[in-house]
Design an enzyme around this catalytic site. Sequence first.
Site, PDB file in Angstrom:
ATOM      1  N   THR A  77       0.809  -1.213   0.000  1.00  0.00           N
ATOM      2  CA  THR A  77       0.000   0.000   0.000  1.00  0.00           C
ATOM      3  C   THR A  77       0.845   1.267   0.000  1.00  0.00           C
ATOM      4  O   THR A  77       0.487   2.259  -0.641  1.00  0.00           O
ATOM      5  CB  THR A  77      -0.940   0.006   1.222  1.00  0.00           C
ATOM      6  OG1 THR A  77      -1.828  -1.108   1.127  1.00  0.00           O
ATOM      7  CG2 THR A  77      -1.757   1.282   1.296  1.00  0.00           C
ATOM      8  N   SER A  85       1.051  -7.518  -1.401  1.00  0.00           N
ATOM      9  CA  SER A  85       1.594  -8.531  -0.491  1.00  0.00           C
ATOM     10  C   SER A  85       0.660  -9.718  -0.293  1.00  0.00           C
ATOM     11  O   SER A  85       1.091 -10.776   0.166  1.00  0.00           O
ATOM     12  CB  SER A  85       1.940  -7.914   0.869  1.00  0.00           C
ATOM     13  OG  SER A  85       0.784  -7.625   1.625  1.00  0.00           O
ATOM     14  N   THR A 107      -2.792 -21.853  19.862  1.00  0.00           N
ATOM     15  CA  THR A 107      -4.070 -21.361  20.354  1.00  0.00           C
ATOM     16  C   THR A 107      -4.648 -20.314  19.412  1.00  0.00           C
ATOM     17  O   THR A 107      -3.913 -19.531  18.806  1.00  0.00           O
ATOM     18  CB  THR A 107      -3.937 -20.757  21.758  1.00  0.00           C
ATOM     19  OG1 THR A 107      -5.203 -20.190  22.145  1.00  0.00           O
ATOM     20  CG2 THR A 107      -2.878 -19.673  21.825  1.00  0.00           C
ATOM     21  N   GLN A 108      -5.962 -20.289  19.314  1.00  0.00           N
ATOM     22  CA  GLN A 108      -6.647 -19.248  18.551  1.00  0.00           C
ATOM     23  C   GLN A 108      -6.656 -17.910  19.291  1.00  0.00           C
ATOM     24  O   GLN A 108      -6.937 -16.873  18.686  1.00  0.00           O
ATOM     25  CB  GLN A 108      -8.086 -19.669  18.260  1.00  0.00           C
ATOM     26  CG  GLN A 108      -8.216 -20.898  17.378  1.00  0.00           C
ATOM     27  CD  GLN A 108      -9.655 -21.323  17.179  1.00  0.00           C
ATOM     28  OE1 GLN A 108     -10.576 -20.543  17.343  1.00  0.00           O
ATOM     29  NE2 GLN A 108      -9.853 -22.588  16.809  1.00  0.00           N
ATOM     30  N   CYS A 109      -6.350 -17.929  20.577  1.00  0.00           N
ATOM     31  CA  CYS A 109      -6.373 -16.702  21.367  1.00  0.00           C
ATOM     32  C   CYS A 109      -5.223 -15.786  20.970  1.00  0.00           C
ATOM     33  O   CYS A 109      -4.125 -16.245  20.638  1.00  0.00           O
ATOM     34  CB  CYS A 109      -6.265 -17.021  22.853  1.00  0.00           C
ATOM     35  SG  CYS A 109      -7.622 -18.048  23.479  1.00  0.00           S
TER      36      CYS A 109
END
Length: 350
Positions: A24, A70, A284-286
């Site tokens: 960008t 990107s 983990t998704q956290c």
Amino acid sequence: MTPLTDLGLKGDRARVLVLHTGGTIGMRASSQGYVPAPGFAARLADHLDADTRKALPDYDLEELHPLLDSADLAPNDWNRLVTRLAVHWATYDGFIVLHGTDTMAYTASALSFMLGALDKPVLLTGAQIPLGEPRSDALDNLVTALQMAVHPDVPREVGIVFHQRLLRGNRTRKVHSQGMAAFDSPNAPWLGEAGIQLRFLSQGLPAGATPDFTPVDFLSEAVALLTVHPGLSPTLLESVLGQAGLKALVLMTYGAGNPPGLEGRLVPALHEASLRGIAIVNLTQCLQGHVIQGAYATGGALSAAGVTGGHDMTPEAAISKLHVLLGRGLAGEALKAAFLCPERGDITPV
């Protein structure tokens, strides 16, 4: 703390190489939206006034061809960057990579693992709004990166400079799609920040000598990512694990590393894939915290199935590190040991 007017430049003037890959920061508007555009060096010079230039090191800007959005980045593009760094390493005091924000954290992670210990900083930056557009953050991010790149206290490692922050590259995640503070390192402290003065909050990693510029034999199909969710089909998991060319899977599970049972088919499928030599990493998704794979029975079963807990590593770091290690020919226990080695600061030692 060192004033911005006393940057500790080496010799008469420090020199920085800016590698422009696209993104960008250098895009221009078109009828189809923003697109990569050549000629960024001239546009940048037009936006730097004389007083700003006096506070900056000398720099050269090299534009890579083709310029990339990107989102289209592939692992072999990391080799392209390393090749250019190798050509210029002895000539410059610091390096800046202009990069799109969508995959900046992947590239920063990959470069940290490919190059190893550094004796000079490699800083990635970009923008949420292109240079020259109203309220663009491009100039501020690049000026900050240029000043940090030659500061005597800057950590000699791969970092991301964005919105007045210096973050460890392989600890960074893009956390906001539209906000100017687009990046953070949720499980690691910032390396530095730019206020009225530049401050460096960490000593960084141990400095090295000449980096490793050896190209990596990347296989784009070698690594996959699968996020578990309510209603995940066991057939989908088995299909992913059965892909031709797959050598590693990053499994994003709940909380402290807990997977669903998938009708009793998850653990047997993972175990069978592990026996076939596929490395499986549990993250983990956290956004914050880490995997404790034995905290619950479901997580403990993963260990018995040959799954490696990824502690507090980011998905971007895990994917890029697996690509690099596999591309260097590692497999089996050697791959697991290298993956869990925190020598580039990508994992908090347990």
